[in-house]
Enzyme design. Sequence first.
Site, PDB file in Angstrom:
ATOM      1  N   ASP A  23       0.828  -1.201   0.000  1.00  0.00           N
ATOM      2  CA  ASP A  23       0.000   0.000   0.000  1.00  0.00           C
ATOM      3  C   ASP A  23       0.866   1.256   0.000  1.00  0.00           C
ATOM      4  O   ASP A  23       1.941   1.282   0.601  1.00  0.00           O
ATOM      5  CB  ASP A  23      -0.896  -0.002   1.244  1.00  0.00           C
ATOM      6  CG  ASP A  23      -1.970   1.071   1.197  1.00  0.00           C
ATOM      7  OD1 ASP A  23      -2.374   1.465   0.084  1.00  0.00           O
ATOM      8  OD2 ASP A  23      -2.399   1.519   2.269  1.00  0.00           O
ATOM      9  N   GLY A  24       0.390   2.284  -0.673  1.00  0.00           N
ATOM     10  CA  GLY A  24       1.048   3.582  -0.608  1.00  0.00           C
ATOM     11  C   GLY A  24       1.630   4.077  -1.911  1.00  0.00           C
ATOM     12  O   GLY A  24       2.251   5.146  -1.941  1.00  0.00           O
TER      13      GLY A  24
ATOM     14  N   ARG B  25      -0.324   8.758 -10.505  1.00  0.00           N
ATOM     15  CA  ARG B  25      -0.385   7.566  -9.662  1.00  0.00           C
ATOM     16  C   ARG B  25       0.391   6.385 -10.253  1.00  0.00           C
ATOM     17  O   ARG B  25       1.031   5.624  -9.526  1.00  0.00           O
ATOM     18  CB  ARG B  25      -1.849   7.152  -9.433  1.00  0.00           C
ATOM     19  CG  ARG B  25      -2.609   8.047  -8.476  1.00  0.00           C
ATOM     20  CD  ARG B  25      -4.050   7.579  -8.329  1.00  0.00           C
ATOM     21  NE  ARG B  25      -4.134   6.230  -7.813  1.00  0.00           N
ATOM     22  CZ  ARG B  25      -4.141   5.908  -6.516  1.00  0.00           C
ATOM     23  NH1 ARG B  25      -4.057   6.876  -5.605  1.00  0.00           N
ATOM     24  NH2 ARG B  25      -4.225   4.664  -6.123  1.00  0.00           N
TER      25      ARG B  25
ATOM     26  N   HIS C  14       3.146   3.106  -8.929  1.00  0.00           N
ATOM     27  CA  HIS C  14       3.048   1.669  -9.175  1.00  0.00           C
ATOM     28  C   HIS C  14       4.335   1.131  -9.796  1.00  0.00           C
ATOM     29  O   HIS C  14       4.831   0.069  -9.408  1.00  0.00           O
ATOM     30  CB  HIS C  14       1.862   1.363 -10.092  1.00  0.00           C
ATOM     31  CG  HIS C  14       0.528   1.746  -9.503  1.00  0.00           C
ATOM     32  ND1 HIS C  14       0.167   1.397  -8.221  1.00  0.00           N
ATOM     33  CD2 HIS C  14      -0.525   2.432 -10.024  1.00  0.00           C
ATOM     34  CE1 HIS C  14      -1.057   1.863  -7.975  1.00  0.00           C
ATOM     35  NE2 HIS C  14      -1.485   2.490  -9.043  1.00  0.00           N
TER      36      HIS C  14
ATOM     37  N   LEU D 109      11.631 -20.383  -3.319  1.00  0.00           N
ATOM     38  CA  LEU D 109      10.515 -19.572  -2.827  1.00  0.00           C
ATOM     39  C   LEU D 109       9.322 -19.733  -3.753  1.00  0.00           C
ATOM     40  O   LEU D 109       9.474 -19.736  -4.975  1.00  0.00           O
ATOM     41  CB  LEU D 109      10.923 -18.092  -2.778  1.00  0.00           C
ATOM     42  CG  LEU D 109       9.839 -17.087  -2.343  1.00  0.00           C
ATOM     43  CD1 LEU D 109       9.597 -17.201  -0.840  1.00  0.00           C
ATOM     44  CD2 LEU D 109      10.229 -15.667  -2.722  1.00  0.00           C
TER      45      LEU D 109
ATOM     46  N   SER E 120      -8.226  -4.805   4.315  1.00  0.00           N
ATOM     47  CA  SER E 120      -8.666  -4.450   2.958  1.00  0.00           C
ATOM     48  C   SER E 120      -9.130  -5.642   2.124  1.00  0.00           C
ATOM     49  O   SER E 120      -8.733  -5.801   0.970  1.00  0.00           O
ATOM     50  CB  SER E 120      -7.528  -3.707   2.232  1.00  0.00           C
ATOM     51  OG  SER E 120      -7.252  -2.476   2.852  1.00  0.00           O
TER      52      SER E 120
ATOM     53  N   GLU F 123      -0.117 -13.223  12.392  1.00  0.00           N
ATOM     54  CA  GLU F 123       0.449 -12.080  13.091  1.00  0.00           C
ATOM     55  C   GLU F 123       0.511 -10.888  12.136  1.00  0.00           C
ATOM     56  O   GLU F 123       0.877 -11.041  10.966  1.00  0.00           O
ATOM     57  CB  GLU F 123       1.862 -12.402  13.596  1.00  0.00           C
ATOM     58  CG  GLU F 123       1.914 -13.548  14.598  1.00  0.00           C
ATOM     59  CD  GLU F 123       1.213 -13.214  15.903  1.00  0.00           C
ATOM     60  OE1 GLU F 123       1.323 -12.054  16.350  1.00  0.00           O
ATOM     61  OE2 GLU F 123       0.566 -14.106  16.473  1.00  0.00           O
TER      62      GLU F 123
END
Length: 247
Positions: free
Chosen positions: A24-25, A37, A41, A135, A200, A211
């Site tokens: 976010d942000g 904007r 991104h 991963l 959200s 957590e």
Amino acid sequence: MPADLLARIKVNARVPRHVAVIMDGNGRWARRRGLPRHAGHWEGMKAVREAIEGACAAGVEILTLFAFSTENWKRPRSEIDALMGLLQAYAEKEQERLVRAGVEVRVLGEVDRLDPLSREAVRRIEERTRGGSVLLLNLMVSYGGREELVRAARKLAAKAREGCLDPESIDASTLERALFTAGLPDPDLLVRTSGEFRVSNFMLWQLAYTELYISPALWPDFTREDFYAAILDYQRRERRFGRVSAG
């Protein structure tokens, strides 16, 4: 500094197996700099790389990134196009780096809502990275937690209607197998950037005992050091899953 934090993580040993991130942000980062904007991104791609490389180094097995929500479809067409372009560019530019790092990519969500070029980009990056053993990277695209649960309920209802499923046999594991994340363990740690205290509509079922760690950094400013700080904070916590210690 990141090396020192990583050494402390290794000493503590209890590394979260699955870390999820609400990125976010981006918009605020761009606005503070007088930029559109979509510039935020694109800048956020660097933070994605930081999180992936940090997860690999720390020994995290699964990293799930909230990349594009179902609510994001309501944004202006120009921003949606920019986000789809970012997805395509990420798949093209990063896939060889991910292969070398041993990262397998899965894109989870309502992928059929994407435009043809974006769907093809998803197919290519999943195919190219398949088999990575260091991963598992889940990119949640066109994803919403409530929508996921509605979709799962419909799937189970259809099976029951067809006589393939006894409604009385439905339990938590049955529902979990109908989710986008079927077969994956729930996140141990959720990191949210930009200082916002909400989930959200993200992984509502899966986050039941996760957590939470709130980082004040806007996503484009999020570094490997920030990622390690979240893991160290997690390692200081006692996870009880609703239980209490005897005595």
